[in-house]
Design a protein around this motif. Structure first.
Motif, PDB file in Angstrom:
ATOM      1  N   ASN A  79      72.898 -71.483  33.978  1.00  0.00           N
ATOM      2  CA  ASN A  79      73.708 -70.820  34.807  1.00  0.00           C
ATOM      3  C   ASN A  79      72.423 -69.635  35.604  1.00  0.00           C
ATOM      4  OD1 ASN A  79      76.010 -71.538  33.852  1.00  0.00           O
ATOM      5  ND2 ASN A  79      76.789 -69.367  33.799  1.00  0.00           N
ATOM      6  N   SER A  91      85.184 -72.013  34.897  1.00  0.00           N
ATOM      7  CA  SER A  91      84.418 -70.869  34.712  1.00  0.00           C
ATOM      8  C   SER A  91      85.524 -69.848  34.244  1.00  0.00           C
ATOM      9  CB  SER A  91      83.979 -70.436  36.073  1.00  0.00           C
ATOM     10  OG  SER A  91      82.909 -71.318  36.444  1.00  0.00           O
ATOM     11  N   GLY A 117      78.924 -67.046  37.688  1.00  0.00           N
ATOM     12  CA  GLY A 117      77.591 -67.674  37.067  1.00  0.00           C
ATOM     13  C   GLY A 117      76.937 -66.334  36.206  1.00  0.00           C
ATOM     14  N   GLY A 141      78.817 -70.375  45.577  1.00  0.00           N
ATOM     15  CA  GLY A 141      79.020 -70.314  44.181  1.00  0.00           C
ATOM     16  C   GLY A 141      80.601 -69.645  43.977  1.00  0.00           C
ATOM     17  N   ASN A 168      71.698 -70.302  39.427  1.00  0.00           N
ATOM     18  CA  ASN A 168      71.739 -69.200  40.520  1.00  0.00           C
ATOM     19  C   ASN A 168      70.278 -68.838  41.241  1.00  0.00           C
ATOM     20  OD1 ASN A 168      73.308 -66.274  41.015  1.00  0.00           O
ATOM     21  ND2 ASN A 168      71.032 -65.789  40.560  1.00  0.00           N
TER      22      ASN A 168
END
Length: 371
Positions: free
Chosen positions: A267, A202, A337, A333, A271
């Protein structure tokens, strides 16, 4: 340009002195041309004394007039040069005073201080616009450096956490070699390693988004979102405790990168699932054109009530709301994101607006430029 390159430059006149000389030179040239024109007129005067019958006297000849006009013209040109030098020096100083303030602000910025602002007062002229533009640049640089420092600190913390967890697990296992559960230990190590890999990927993706150029083509947001929903492992048929999904996909053509837009949609969906209420929750996905024919993508999800102050920071890297509900069957997470969503939105010139739902949860609305 290095300091040695600047030191090798030959010294020159200051801008104020050059402007002063320019003002004075212009006055001298203009005055000389005026007096030269007057002197040319004198050539039409006869070069001999003429008797004036009405008074019985003599009119001055050309030589007499030249004897008087030449010294006076020279003195007048000298006076204009003096006025040009003094007045030009004063006027140039007043005109260049804003540049001194801009130069001072630039020097402070070069030393690392970005909090100083010029705040130039006065009418809306070229120097005022230059100062305002410089202030805007300083504000953006200050904000960018602050975000970079915060990102570096957060990234260091986030990347250090998995290593700390791994060390703690290994220390516990070494301390109790007889009672350790190898399968559980391997599962925790695998989970931590997966989280580290996802976070590093990421971070790399976020860095590429901020520096790579965008390859755009005509794309329909409805098709991109439909594909993202079909590919999502959290919304497919294999994932039974998934929130209820409602999809309304009207045509919404945009000019952008299909791969990046697919990542954006994925994403947002991920989320929405991660911070939802499990099978008791819901997700609403909509694509449409607004009243100004702009493509719009809206993703809403149920969840815990969110503080508006926290919602305003959710698009920043590694920001997580402590009160947000997380799915028990999914790991937490990476906190990147929505940051990646924000970067993709910026690359497409889109506006990302995050708002908390009154019933709990989050609404993410993306408005793209018309295609």
């Amino acid at each position: 340009m290095t300091t040695s390159d600047t030191a090798r430059r030959r010294p020159g006149l200051s801008v104020r002195l050059r402007l002063t000389l320019s003002y004075a030179g212009f006055l001298v040239v203009a005055g000389t041309a005026l007096f030269a024109a007057l002197l040319l007129v004198l050539r039409y005067v006869p070069d001999e004394n003429l008797m004036v019958q009405a008074s019985g006297g003599f009119a001055p000849s050309r030589s007499d007039l030249l004897d008087v006009a030449l010294p006076l013209s020279g003195a007048a040109v000298g006076f204009l040069a003096l006025v040009g030098l003094v007045g030009g020096w004063v006027l140039a100083g007043r005109m260049l005073r804003p540049l001194d303030r801009i130069s001072e602000a630039a020097a402070l910025a070069a030393d690392g201080s970005l909090v100083h602002r010029i705040d130039l007062e006065g009418p809306d002229d070229e120097l005022r616009r230059l100062a305002d533009t410089f202030d805007t640049m300083l504000a953006r640089l200050e904000r960018s450096f602050e975000e970079q420092r915060r990102f570096t600190a957060n990234a260091s913390h986030e990347l250090r956490t998995p290593n700390t967890v791994v060390k703690a697990l290994l220390d516990v296992a070494r301390a109790d070699p007889e009672g350790r559960d190898v399968d559980r230990l391997l599962g925790r190590l695998y989970e931590t390693n997966e989280r580290s890999i996802a976070m590093v990927e990421s971070l790399l993706q976020l860095a590429r988004l901020d520096h790579e150029s965008l390859r755009a083509e005509p794309v329909d947001l409805a098709d991109v979102v439909r594909e993202a929903v079909e590919r999502s492992p959290d919304l497919g048929e294999s994932r039974t405790p998934a929130p209820a999904l409602a999809v309304t996909l009207d045509p919404a053509p945009v000019h952008g990168n299909r791969v990046l837009l697919g990542q954006l949609a994925a994403n947002l969906l991920g989320n929405a699932v991660l911070h939802n209420l499990g099978p008791d929750g819901g997700i609403w996905v909509t694509t449409r054109l607004d009243e100004r024919r702009r493509p719009v993508l809206v993703v809403e999800n149920t969840g815990a009530p969110l503080d508006p102050a926290v919602v305003a920071t959710l698009a920043e890297p590694f920001v997580r709301a402590d009160a947000r509900t997380r799915r028990p069957d999914r790991p937490s997470g990476s906190g990147l994101g929505l940051s990646i969503v924000a970067s993709i939105a910026r690359a497409h010139g889109a506006d990302l607006v995050l708002t908390g739902r009154r019933e709990g949860g989050l609404t993410a609305k993306l408005t793209f430029p018309p295609a």
